[in-house]
Write a protein that holds these residues in place. Structure first.
Motif, PDB file in Angstrom:
ATOM      1  N   ALA A 632       4.815  12.420  14.196  1.00 22.15           N
ATOM      2  CA  ALA A 632       6.141  11.796  14.224  1.00 22.15           C
ATOM      3  C   ALA A 632       7.022  12.303  13.086  1.00 22.15           C
ATOM      4  CB  ALA A 632       6.003  10.282  14.120  1.00 22.15           C
ATOM      5  N   ARG A 633       6.421  13.066  12.174  1.00 20.62           N
ATOM      6  CA  ARG A 633       7.142  13.630  11.052  1.00 20.62           C
ATOM      7  C   ARG A 633       7.818  12.530  10.205  1.00 20.62           C
ATOM      8  NH1 ARG A 633      10.040  19.053  13.705  1.00 20.62           N
ATOM      9  NH2 ARG A 633       8.078  20.039  14.391  1.00 20.62           N
ATOM     10  N   ILE A 634       7.003  11.557   9.877  1.00 22.05           N
ATOM     11  CA  ILE A 634       7.481  10.465   9.017  1.00 22.05           C
ATOM     12  C   ILE A 634       6.625  10.430   7.756  1.00 22.05           C
ATOM     13  CG2 ILE A 634       8.410   9.049  10.894  1.00 22.05           C
ATOM     14  CD1 ILE A 634       5.846   7.379  10.742  1.00 22.05           C
ATOM     15  N   PRO A 635       7.232  10.104   6.583  1.00 27.51           N
ATOM     16  CA  PRO A 635       6.451   9.992   5.342  1.00 27.51           C
ATOM     17  C   PRO A 635       5.688   8.654   5.297  1.00 27.51           C
ATOM     18  CG  PRO A 635       8.757   9.524   4.904  1.00 27.51           C
ATOM     19  CD  PRO A 635       8.677   9.874   6.354  1.00 27.51           C
ATOM     20  N   LEU A 636       4.405   8.704   5.493  1.00 28.27           N
ATOM     21  CA  LEU A 636       3.596   7.473   5.560  1.00 28.27           C
ATOM     22  C   LEU A 636       2.699   7.371   4.321  1.00 28.27           C
ATOM     23  CD1 LEU A 636       2.559   4.987   7.169  1.00 28.27           C
ATOM     24  CD2 LEU A 636       0.834   6.513   8.171  1.00 28.27           C
ATOM     25  N   GLU A 637       2.744   6.207   3.671  1.00 24.63           N
ATOM     26  CA  GLU A 637       1.872   5.911   2.528  1.00 24.63           C
ATOM     27  C   GLU A 637       0.986   4.718   2.907  1.00 24.63           C
ATOM     28  OE1 GLU A 637       1.746   7.824   0.037  1.00 24.63           O
ATOM     29  OE2 GLU A 637       3.660   8.895   0.106  1.00 24.63           O
ATOM     30  N   MET A 638      -0.317   4.901   2.814  1.00 19.07           N
ATOM     31  CA  MET A 638      -1.266   3.840   3.182  1.00 19.07           C
ATOM     32  C   MET A 638      -1.963   3.309   1.929  1.00 19.07           C
ATOM     33  SD  MET A 638      -3.000   5.235   6.713  1.00 19.07           S
ATOM     34  CE  MET A 638      -3.386   6.868   6.066  1.00 19.07           C
ATOM     35  N   LEU A 639      -2.158   1.975   1.916  1.00 16.46           N
ATOM     36  CA  LEU A 639      -2.785   1.306   0.766  1.00 16.46           C
ATOM     37  C   LEU A 639      -3.809   0.295   1.265  1.00 16.46           C
ATOM     38  CD1 LEU A 639      -2.864   0.754  -2.310  1.00 16.46           C
ATOM     39  CD2 LEU A 639      -1.079  -0.974  -1.950  1.00 16.46           C
ATOM     40  N   TYR A 640      -5.039   0.426   0.774  1.00 15.39           N
ATOM     41  CA  TYR A 640      -6.132  -0.467   1.179  1.00 15.39           C
ATOM     42  C   TYR A 640      -6.134  -1.713   0.282  1.00 15.39           C
ATOM     43  CZ  TYR A 640     -10.960  -2.100   1.923  1.00 15.39           C
ATOM     44  OH  TYR A 640     -12.076  -2.853   2.215  1.00 15.39           O
ATOM     45  N   VAL A 641      -6.071  -2.916   0.907  1.00 15.78           N
ATOM     46  CA  VAL A 641      -6.051  -4.170   0.143  1.00 15.78           C
ATOM     47  C   VAL A 641      -7.270  -5.038   0.443  1.00 15.78           C
ATOM     48  CG1 VAL A 641      -3.552  -4.219  -0.155  1.00 15.78           C
ATOM     49  CG2 VAL A 641      -4.582  -5.256   1.883  1.00 15.78           C
ATOM     50  N   GLU A 660     -13.216  10.318  -0.109  1.00 22.41           N
ATOM     51  CA  GLU A 660     -12.831  11.003   1.126  1.00 22.41           C
ATOM     52  C   GLU A 660     -11.324  11.149   1.268  1.00 22.41           C
ATOM     53  OE1 GLU A 660     -14.719   9.146   4.464  1.00 22.41           O
ATOM     54  OE2 GLU A 660     -16.694   9.109   3.516  1.00 22.41           O
ATOM     55  N   LYS A 661     -10.588  10.613   0.280  1.00 18.08           N
ATOM     56  CA  LYS A 661      -9.123  10.723   0.254  1.00 18.08           C
ATOM     57  C   LYS A 661      -8.504  10.208   1.544  1.00 18.08           C
ATOM     58  CE  LYS A 661      -9.183  14.619  -2.974  1.00 18.08           C
ATOM     59  NZ  LYS A 661      -8.737  16.018  -3.240  1.00 18.08           N
ATOM     60  N   LEU A 662      -8.962   9.024   1.931  1.00 12.92           N
ATOM     61  CA  LEU A 662      -8.461   8.437   3.177  1.00 12.92           C
ATOM     62  C   LEU A 662      -7.091   7.790   2.975  1.00 12.92           C
ATOM     63  CD1 LEU A 662     -11.777   6.790   4.469  1.00 12.92           C
ATOM     64  CD2 LEU A 662     -10.803   9.019   5.080  1.00 12.92           C
ATOM     65  N   SER A 663      -6.866   7.181   1.788  1.00 12.43           N
ATOM     66  CA  SER A 663      -5.587   6.526   1.506  1.00 12.43           C
ATOM     67  C   SER A 663      -5.529   6.176   0.037  1.00 12.43           C
ATOM     68  CB  SER A 663      -5.420   5.270   2.369  1.00 12.43           C
ATOM     69  OG  SER A 663      -6.271   4.236   1.885  1.00 12.43           O
ATOM     70  N   HIS A 664      -4.470   5.456  -0.351  1.00 13.95           N
ATOM     71  CA  HIS A 664      -4.377   4.909  -1.696  1.00 13.95           C
ATOM     72  C   HIS A 664      -5.260   3.660  -1.788  1.00 13.95           C
ATOM     73  CE1 HIS A 664      -0.994   7.476  -2.904  1.00 13.95           C
ATOM     74  NE2 HIS A 664      -0.488   7.261  -1.694  1.00 13.95           N
ATOM     75  N   THR A 665      -5.718   3.384  -2.994  1.00 12.53           N
ATOM     76  CA  THR A 665      -6.490   2.154  -3.245  1.00 12.53           C
ATOM     77  C   THR A 665      -5.943   1.488  -4.507  1.00 12.53           C
ATOM     78  OG1 THR A 665      -8.137   3.337  -4.557  1.00 12.53           O
ATOM     79  CG2 THR A 665      -8.615   3.049  -2.199  1.00 12.53           C
ATOM     80  N   LEU A 666      -6.263   0.211  -4.643  1.00 16.78           N
ATOM     81  CA  LEU A 666      -5.903  -0.515  -5.863  1.00 16.78           C
ATOM     82  C   LEU A 666      -6.964  -0.254  -6.920  1.00 16.78           C
ATOM     83  CD1 LEU A 666      -4.712  -3.876  -4.279  1.00 16.78           C
ATOM     84  CD2 LEU A 666      -3.279  -2.074  -5.273  1.00 16.78           C
ATOM     85  N   PRO A 667      -6.562   0.026  -8.150  1.00 16.34           N
ATOM     86  CA  PRO A 667      -7.526   0.443  -9.178  1.00 16.34           C
ATOM     87  C   PRO A 667      -8.464  -0.669  -9.643  1.00 16.34           C
ATOM     88  CG  PRO A 667      -5.354   0.164 -10.153  1.00 16.34           C
ATOM     89  CD  PRO A 667      -5.180   0.013  -8.675  1.00 16.34           C
ATOM     90  N   ASP A 668      -8.112  -1.918  -9.380  1.00 14.19           N
ATOM     91  CA  ASP A 668      -8.905  -3.038  -9.893  1.00 14.19           C
ATOM     92  C   ASP A 668      -9.055  -4.067  -8.782  1.00 14.19           C
ATOM     93  OD1 ASP A 668     -10.088  -5.106 -11.271  1.00 14.19           O
ATOM     94  OD2 ASP A 668      -8.755  -4.987 -13.009  1.00 14.19           O
TER      95      ASP A 668
END
Length: 806
Positions: A632-641, A660-668
């Motif tokens: 879709a050519r959209i800038p997508l940012e994913m975050l696991y909560v 595996e560099k699947l998405s962003h994660t929270l550091p704590d």
């Protein structure tokens, strides 16, 4: 001219020897010619150093230093003195000194049985009838507590060891005069000086005359008949303390003071003190009995000091306790007689005085008897104190309610009522500067009372710490004009041990705000108020008091979690105003859990928050979502909560996603915890304002998110910057993305992706569903009715207990 009520010296001497003049020192006959002598029961014979004082008899048995003191009892008949075999292992010229008082075995057993009878419970009843007959108080009331303080000081300094009155610190003992003066000891001494002196003379006279211990005790009760029970015991104790203190005063000063040296010589004290080690056991027995006498006397006085406004003398508990007071006084005075006789025997015979087995047994038995009496009185006192504490706490509780309902010019009266502090105490601990602080630091400020037990979680402390620190960075801002004070609520029924103290200090030192210096500064009535009025039940609570001390919010912790310091002044009105300004957007949902979030919003990027614990679904979802975003050519940012109350499985998922560099994660994991706690706080906040999924769209989205967390599968929320949003369960959202080719042509670019995604999710939705809404049972009021956010039907209510260590 002397008053007729005060005995002159001649009268005092006549009271000691009424029937004969003072006799010269007796000429003792050779040892082998001595025979037991029985005298008339009322005859008093002068005693010299060579004559022992019979402890519990009306007879005097002549002896010499080579003959032991024999204790006899009139109710058992005469027991002749019998010489022991001589011993040569004696210092100086004291040959043939007996090592024990010897009594023929048959008579000895009779003696022991007689003494045991004297201490029997059944005999106490008969004795108490006689004691009650002598009791004729004239109505005068004496505060004898100052007198007891002086007795305590005398006994402490008089004893040869530091154990007589227990482990008293010298600093404590040295304050007796200050305490006594504060309690008006000069007035009480003026009133009781004469009866003390008179009783002291009677003790010396009667005990020197070898009277029976019970008879002497009864004579003292007759003399003290006009006084109250506690006054009888204290006067008799003070009378003995005079003789005991004088003995040790001379003994301690004779080596340095000329006057004491001369007096000591007349009493032959130097020779006694040279053999102090040999007399150590005797002194210890007397000291133990003195300690027991003091403890019982203190208990008796304590009963007199009970506050009548909280406990009536006619109450069953007080009547039961009062019935035992005469018994306690009798055995205290009886013990005073025993100690006086032992002291006079010691003065009469010096270091040669060796107590008989019966005498030693009586001292120990009296100490044991008094220990049992003290234990019983303390049990009664514990019951009475419990009643008094409950009534006092109830009065304080009602007073606190009235105080908080009253308008004040500032908050100091309220804070002083909540945090007990003496005038010389600094009741607060400044967590920033690590020092004690005064309550005045909180004057006319908004005060947030953080109420919790000692088990406040690391996550709660960590997030609050960050919020408080951020508010202090700009202290002039309106939102920073508040102070936080931690009130630790602890269980007073369990003992405060080192482990609890360490846990308290650990939590206290982790807080940058103010805290109560110690949990004991919070009165039980305040704890009752906190639980019953403010509704505290283990879960941390943030009660807000305005600058006048008026309660403005019973629990602002939900506001703090949602908006932080922007919720100042944390009132209900402010909460309603903040909700009126809110819409369901990604900033409300995620706030600042990730520093990149606001950057993504400002750049109008597509944001996807997702959660769950199934790592296989996470892999499929993230790979599929990335493929669709590329297509879709959209800038997508994913975050696991993750999931609420994140455990080890969420931690492992974080590591896998990073590797595996699947998405962003929270550091704590604390940030994951905070994400879900904010959602729960939103739910509780809306509930308090009467909002439901039927009448509030934000409430509908909150319940939907919480039901996602309650399911066993993943979920995802999509947002275009701060604009439109779409969300769905794991299987449906994965199916929707997998079918991208079927709906991609419906997307209106550049901003229509989320709108079209949401439409296709609704097409895939089926009426069959199973949603679970899990809320912590201690986090607030749970409504009786909750409807499903998906279909609007009432949800069934279950109680769930969970234990998961993953």
């Amino acid at each position: 001219m002397a008053s007729e009520d005060v005995p002159t010296r001649d009268k005092q001497l006549q009271s000691i020897h009424p029937s004969q003049p003072i006799q010269p020192r007796l000429q003792l006959e050779p040892l082998q010619q001595l025979q037991p002598v029985t005298r008339p029961t009322n005859e008093i014979v002068p005693t010299t150093r060579g004559q022992p004082l019979s402890q519990a008899s009306n007879e005097i048995v002549p002896t010499t230093r080579d003959q032991p003191l024999t204790t006899t009892h009139s109710h058992l008949g005469e027991v002749p003195a019998v010489r022991s075999h001589p011993t040569t292992n004696v210092p100086g010229n004291l040959m043939n000194q007996p090592t024990n008082a010897i009594v023929p075995s048959s008579r000895s057993s009779q003696l022991m049985r007689g003494e045991r009878h004297m201490f029997s419970t059944s005999d106490d009843t008969a004795i108490m009838k006689k004691i009650q007959y002598t009791h004729a108080p004239d109505g005068r009331e004496f505060d004898v507590k100052p007198l007891l303080l002086i007795i305590q000081d005398i006994m402490y300094h008089a004893t040869t060891t530091s154990h007589a009155m227990g482990a008293q610190s010298q600093d404590h003992i040295n304050t007796w005069e200050e305490k006594a003066i504060h309690n008006g000891y000069s007035e009480i001494l003026e009133l009781l000086a004469y009866p003390i002196k008179k009783t002291n003379n009677e003790l010396i006279c009667e005990c020197s005359g070898g009277g029976d211990a019970h008879t002497i005790t009864m004579a003292l009760f007759h003399s003290l008949s006009s006084y109250s029970w506690e006054a009888k015991a204290t006067i008799a104790f003070a009378a003995f303390a005079v003789s005991y203190g004088e003995f040790w005063l001379v003994a301690q000063l004779y080596t340095t003071n000329p006057l004491a040296k001369s007096v000591a010589a007349l009493k032959d004290l130097p020779e006694i003190m040279e053999h102090a080690e040999a007399l150590k056991q005797k002194f210890e027995a007397v000291n133990n009995l003195i300690k027991a006498m003091f403890n019982v006397t203190e208990c008796i006085i304590t009963f007199k000091e009970l506050p009548s406004q909280y406990i009536s003398p006619e109450s069953p508990e007080m009547v039961s306790a009062a019935a035992h007071i005469p018994t306690a006084v009798y055995w205290t005075v009886r013990s005073i007689v025993a100690c006086s006789t032992t002291l006079l025997n010691l003065i009469a015979l010096g270091h040669e005085y060796v107590a008989s087995a019966a005498e030693a047994w009586e001292l120990n038995s009296l100490a044991h008897k008094l220990a049992n009496i003290k234990e019983h009185l303390e049990r009664q006192m514990a019951l009475i104190n419990q009643i008094i504490d409950e009534r006092r706490q109830n009065d304080a509780f009602l007073a606190l309610i009235r105080l908080l309902e009253t308008t004040h010019i500032d908050n100091m009266r309220i804070l002083r009522a909540l945090i007990y502090a003496k005038e010389d105490q600094l009741p607060l601990y400044d967590g920033t500067h690590k020092r004690r602080a005064s309550l005045d630091i909180l004057r006319r400020k908004h005060v947030l009372l953080l109420i919790s037990d000692l088990d406040m979680s690391h996550e709660e402390l960590s997030v609050l710490h960050q919020m408080y620190t951020e508010s202090r960075q700009q202290p002039t801002r309106l939102e920073s004009q508040y102070e936080v004070v931690w009130l630790p609520v602890v269980d007073r029924s369990s003992p405060w041990q080192d482990a609890k103290q360490k846990q308290f200090e650990l939590v206290q030192n982790s807080m940058p705000w103010y805290s109560v210096a110690h949990p004991t500064m919070i009165d039980p009535a305040v704890i009752k108020f906190i639980k019953e009025v403010w509704g505290f039940n283990k879960k941390p609570q943030l009660v807000v008091l305005d600058p006048q001390g008026k309660e403005s919010n019973r629990n602002a912790l939900h506001m703090m979690w949602i908006w932080g310091s922007l919720a100042f002044p944390f009132t209900k009105a402010k909460e309603e105003a903040l909700w009126r300004e809110e819409t369901w957007r990604i900033e409300l949902l995620a706030d600042s859990i990730d520093q990149n979030l606001f950057l993504w919003v400002n750049e109008n990027r597509y944001i996807c928050l997702y959660g769950g614990e199934d790592i296989e679904w996470i892999r499929k979802f993230t790979n599929t979502a990335r493929a669709v975003a590329n297509a879709a050519r959209i800038p997508l940012e994913m975050l696991y909560v993750g999931k609420s109350n994140p455990k080890e499985r969420v931690r492992r998922n974080n590591s896998t996603i990073q590797v595996e560099k699947l998405s962003h994660t929270l550091p704590d994991l604390t940030l994951i915890w905070f994400f879900w706690v904010r959602l729960e706080s939103m739910w509780h906040s809306k509930i308090q304002h009467g909002m439901t999924v039927e009448n509030d769209p934000i409430m509908q989205e909150i319940v939907t998110m919480l039901s996602f967390d309650g399911s066993d599968q993943g979920w995802a929320v999509f947002s275009r910057g701060s604009h439109e949003m779409a969300r769905g369960k794991g299987d449906i959202v994965l199916q929707c993305l997998s079918e991208y080719d079927r709906w991609k042509d419906k997307v209106v670019y550049p901003d229509g992706f989320v709108i079209t995604l949401n439409e296709h999710l609704r097409e895939l939705h089926t009426p069959h569903h199973c949603n679970r809404l899990i809320l912590p049972g201690t986090s607030g009021q749970i409504p009786e009715k909750v409807v499903c956010a998906e279909c609007g039907r009432p949800m069934e209510r279950f109680i769930m207990y969970s234990c998961c260590d993953e």
